[in-house]
Design a protein around this motif. Structure first.
Motif, PDB file in Angstrom:
ATOM      1  N   GLY A 149      -0.809   3.703   3.202  1.00 47.98           N
ATOM      2  CA  GLY A 149      -1.382   3.518   4.435  1.00 47.98           C
ATOM      3  C   GLY A 149      -0.461   2.459   5.120  1.00 47.98           C
ATOM      4  O   GLY A 149       0.150   2.696   6.538  1.00 47.98           O
ATOM      5  N   LYS A 150      -0.077   1.310   4.510  1.00 46.08           N
ATOM      6  CA  LYS A 150       0.912   0.351   5.076  1.00 46.08           C
ATOM      7  C   LYS A 150       2.109   1.053   5.610  1.00 46.08           C
ATOM      8  O   LYS A 150       2.707   0.681   6.438  1.00 46.08           O
ATOM      9  CB  LYS A 150       0.841  -0.668   4.448  1.00 46.08           C
ATOM     10  CG  LYS A 150       1.457  -1.871   4.844  1.00 46.08           C
ATOM     11  CD  LYS A 150       1.554  -3.026   3.525  1.00 46.08           C
ATOM     12  CE  LYS A 150       2.102  -4.518   4.260  1.00 46.08           C
ATOM     13  NZ  LYS A 150       3.550  -4.379   4.338  1.00 46.08           N
ATOM     14  N   THR A 151       2.775   1.580   4.440  1.00 43.42           N
ATOM     15  CA  THR A 151       4.110   2.424   4.501  1.00 43.42           C
ATOM     16  C   THR A 151       4.007   3.037   5.916  1.00 43.42           C
ATOM     17  O   THR A 151       5.077   3.059   6.985  1.00 43.42           O
ATOM     18  CB  THR A 151       4.334   2.875   3.503  1.00 43.42           C
ATOM     19  OG1 THR A 151       4.627   1.915   2.455  1.00 43.42           O
ATOM     20  CG2 THR A 151       5.970   3.435   3.503  1.00 43.42           C
ATOM     21  N   VAL A 152       3.150   3.976   5.750  1.00 41.54           N
ATOM     22  CA  VAL A 152       3.070   5.068   6.944  1.00 41.54           C
ATOM     23  C   VAL A 152       2.936   4.358   8.245  1.00 41.54           C
ATOM     24  O   VAL A 152       3.381   4.795   9.283  1.00 41.54           O
ATOM     25  CB  VAL A 152       1.997   6.208   6.575  1.00 41.54           C
ATOM     26  CG1 VAL A 152       1.571   7.070   7.892  1.00 41.54           C
ATOM     27  CG2 VAL A 152       2.197   7.075   5.453  1.00 41.54           C
ATOM     28  N   ALA A 153       1.852   3.213   8.404  1.00 43.02           N
ATOM     29  CA  ALA A 153       1.557   2.679   9.516  1.00 43.02           C
ATOM     30  C   ALA A 153       2.990   2.042   9.984  1.00 43.02           C
ATOM     31  O   ALA A 153       3.298   2.116  11.154  1.00 43.02           O
ATOM     32  CB  ALA A 153       0.731   1.552   9.390  1.00 43.02           C
ATOM     33  N   GLU A 154       3.741   1.409   9.234  1.00 46.64           N
ATOM     34  CA  GLU A 154       4.951   0.771   9.678  1.00 46.64           C
ATOM     35  C   GLU A 154       6.189   1.739   9.945  1.00 46.64           C
ATOM     36  O   GLU A 154       6.830   1.355  11.012  1.00 46.64           O
ATOM     37  CB  GLU A 154       5.336  -0.365   8.471  1.00 46.64           C
ATOM     38  CG  GLU A 154       4.435  -1.369   8.303  1.00 46.64           C
ATOM     39  CD  GLU A 154       4.835  -2.336   7.072  1.00 46.64           C
ATOM     40  OE1 GLU A 154       5.912  -1.810   6.259  1.00 46.64           O
ATOM     41  OE2 GLU A 154       4.474  -3.363   6.712  1.00 46.64           O
ATOM     42  N   LYS A 155       6.081   2.788   9.216  1.00 44.67           N
ATOM     43  CA  LYS A 155       7.290   3.626   9.367  1.00 44.67           C
ATOM     44  C   LYS A 155       7.079   4.940  10.388  1.00 44.67           C
ATOM     45  O   LYS A 155       7.949   5.273  11.212  1.00 44.67           O
ATOM     46  CB  LYS A 155       7.730   4.382   8.377  1.00 44.67           C
ATOM     47  CG  LYS A 155       8.220   3.356   7.381  1.00 44.67           C
ATOM     48  CD  LYS A 155       8.945   3.953   5.986  1.00 44.67           C
ATOM     49  CE  LYS A 155       9.585   3.130   5.053  1.00 44.67           C
ATOM     50  NZ  LYS A 155      10.314   3.808   3.713  1.00 44.67           N
ATOM     51  N   LEU A 156       5.718   5.202  10.666  1.00 44.28           N
ATOM     52  CA  LEU A 156       5.635   6.092  11.614  1.00 44.28           C
ATOM     53  C   LEU A 156       4.677   6.275  12.628  1.00 44.28           C
ATOM     54  O   LEU A 156       4.501   6.576  13.708  1.00 44.28           O
ATOM     55  CB  LEU A 156       5.056   7.438  10.639  1.00 44.28           C
ATOM     56  CG  LEU A 156       5.987   8.029   9.633  1.00 44.28           C
ATOM     57  CD1 LEU A 156       5.129   8.908   8.739  1.00 44.28           C
ATOM     58  CD2 LEU A 156       7.287   8.544  10.197  1.00 44.28           C
ATOM     59  N   LEU A 157       3.437   5.032  12.549  1.00 47.53           N
ATOM     60  CA  LEU A 157       2.614   4.675  13.493  1.00 47.53           C
ATOM     61  C   LEU A 157       2.538   3.684  14.474  1.00 47.53           C
ATOM     62  O   LEU A 157       1.387   3.191  14.812  1.00 47.53           O
ATOM     63  CB  LEU A 157       1.105   4.847  12.700  1.00 47.53           C
ATOM     64  CG  LEU A 157       0.926   6.280  12.078  1.00 47.53           C
ATOM     65  CD1 LEU A 157      -0.421   6.003  11.151  1.00 47.53           C
ATOM     66  CD2 LEU A 157       0.980   7.389  12.818  1.00 47.53           C
TER      67      LEU A 157
END
Length: 225
Positions: A149-157
């Motif tokens: 979740g943290k990775t997706v939030a930082e890279k995509l959201l």
């Protein structure tokens, strides 16, 4: 001074760690790295389309798990209700948010449907095997799942915090409460039943891995409109 015996959840965790690489977890014992999913989440290159598919498939599994423990007449399933780790409602809200941002939400496909069906079958006839999946799916979301979740939030959201990564109360205590509940359910199990549960771990990882790989797999559906 006598040492207090550890509960069965500790055994489940040790077996689970054998299927993690050192990159995935400090205690990981798996040496062979077969693909990106075996590496640290921070090294992943997720896609928004793949992530949406991951959320849709994951919700199918959470729907099944929550329905099983809520509807079952077997008393031991009552111990697994209202743990505070339920994610179905939160995932529903997240998918609605993506929809409001103009993203098409993909329909369910094989992995989530197959896993949900398998869990329904297990719940009716094989409690030890079901408990293995219940434990691994929920606990994985609070560990590696949060890193995803943290990775997706930082890279995509743009660092948006999704609802499926928020819990009411202190997560550490919520997890301990569930450990206690599972230890209570498994307290009277024979060694054979415990071993049977542990032997199901690899299958639970296989089912979860099939869903997890969507994050790294671009698809033609679910694109921003």
């Amino acid at each position: 001074m006598t040492l207090q015996a550890k509960g069965f959840v500790d055994e489940m965790r040790m077996v689970s760690m054998r299927l993690h690489t050192r990159e995935q977890a400090r205690e990981g014992e798996k040496k062979e790295v077969k693909g990106p999913q075996d590496r640290s989440v921070s090294k992943w290159d997720p896609t928004i389309v793949g992530y949406l598919r991951f959320l849709v498939e994951s919700k199918l599994v959470y729907d099944a798990l929550e329905c099983i423990v809520d509807k079952s007449d077997f008393p031991y399933y009552a111990e697994l209700r209202n743990t505070g780790l339920e994610r179905s409602e939160q995932l529903g809200r997240d998918l609605e948010w993506f929809k409001s941002q103009g993203y098409g939400i993909p329909g369910p496909s094989g992995p989530g449907v197959n896993y949900a069906f398998y869990l329904q079958q297990l719940s009716a006839k094989d409690l030890p095997a079901f408990i293995c999946h219940f434990y691994n799916f929920y606990f994985a979301h609070t560990a590696g799942g949060r890193m995803i979740g943290k990775t997706v939030a930082e890279k995509l959201l743009n660092k948006k915090d999704l609802e499926c990564y928020k819990w009411d109360g202190e997560l550490k205590q919520i997890l301990q409460n569930l450990r206690d509940k599972i230890n209570k359910v498994t307290l009277g199990w024979t060694r054979e039943e415990k071993n049977h549960c542990l032997e199901e771990t690899e299958r639970s990882f296989k089912y979860s891995g099939d869903i997890l790989r969507f994050i790294l797999s671009p698809a033609s559906t679910g694109a921003h409109t």
